[in-house]
Design an enzyme around this catalytic site. Structure first.
Site, PDB file in Angstrom:
ATOM      1  N   ASP A 174       2.186  -0.266  -7.432  1.00 48.10           N
ATOM      2  CA  ASP A 174       3.377  -1.101  -7.538  1.00 48.10           C
ATOM      3  C   ASP A 174       2.996  -2.452  -8.125  1.00 48.10           C
ATOM      4  OD1 ASP A 174       1.921  -1.752  -5.250  1.00 48.10           O
ATOM      5  OD2 ASP A 174       3.662  -1.994  -3.957  1.00 48.10           O
ATOM      6  N   ASP A 202      -2.637  -7.239  -7.602  1.00 48.72           N
ATOM      7  CA  ASP A 202      -2.662  -8.650  -7.219  1.00 48.72           C
ATOM      8  C   ASP A 202      -4.115  -9.132  -7.259  1.00 48.72           C
ATOM      9  OD1 ASP A 202      -2.450 -11.099  -5.830  1.00 48.72           O
ATOM     10  OD2 ASP A 202      -0.979 -10.350  -4.424  1.00 48.72           O
ATOM     11  N   ASP A 227       7.359  -4.507  -0.419  1.00 52.25           N
ATOM     12  CA  ASP A 227       7.942  -4.891   0.859  1.00 52.25           C
ATOM     13  C   ASP A 227       7.464  -6.249   1.335  1.00 52.25           C
ATOM     14  OD1 ASP A 227       5.843  -4.232   3.523  1.00 52.25           O
ATOM     15  OD2 ASP A 227       5.224  -3.765   1.479  1.00 52.25           O
TER      16      ASP A 227
END
Length: 181
Positions: free
Chosen positions: A103, A106, A162
């Site tokens: 997703d 990072d 989320d």
């Protein structure tokens, strides 16, 4: 209970934009891996929405697998740096090209740990396809081969992403409103 109307301070990418990007990335993947033994690995839970869209446009023979990988715990917006991975022992890796679908990349710590694992088990190659890339926070030398969108250092939710296991089902990606953190 519905999520608040102002849960996002800004929408970054709509569902339509994400689907178009998934199609574009799938075309590149199809060209790059045609005729190769490819296993596409979805990282749970965050990548499931993007993975589903991407797979609609993958038209080459491939296997799919799912792993659970996380470096965030509880109601925090900062990675703990200790990557937890499960379900990697349940599928064949040796001599296969591995494409990890994320997703968001990072810090890169999750991908780095997965790369290490797959290479140790003699995969032919390992690469990453990610919906979002946040290179400003990178702690390791991971560069996704296939990247949907590059974003600034903001905490984003929606489309599988989320905050404390909530907001994954919002049908777009946006910056969480800081008053909900």
């Amino acid at each position: 209970m519905k999520y608040p109307n102002d849960i996002m301070s800004k929408v970054l990418y709509t569902e339509d934009q994400i689907i178009l990007k998934a199609k574009e990335l799938a075309e590149r993947i199809n060209a790059d891996y045609d005729g190769k033994p490819l296993t596409i690995v979805c990282t749970l839970k965050g990548a499931t929405f993007f993975f589903a869209d991407l797979m609609k446009y993958i038209n080459i023979n491939c296997n799919i697998e799912f792993i659970k990988a996380s470096s965030y715990v509880g109601n925090t917006t900062m990675t703990i740096g200790n990557v937890q991975i499960s379900n990697v022992m349940n599928f064949v890796i040796e001599n296969r090209d591995i494409l990890i679908v994320e997703d968001i990349v990072d810090t890169g710590l999750t991908c780095d740990k997965l790369f290490e694992y797959f290479r140790k088990h003699n995969c032919a190659s390992v690469n990453v396809c990610t919906l979002l890339d946040k290179p400003s926070r990178r702690q390791v030398g991971i560069i996704p081969k296939y990247c949907g969108y590059e974003i600034e250092d903001e905490f984003v939710i929606g489309y599988g992403l989320d905050y404390n296991e909530s907001y994954r089902n919002i049908p777009c990606v946006g910056i969480i409103n800081k008053k909900y953190i």
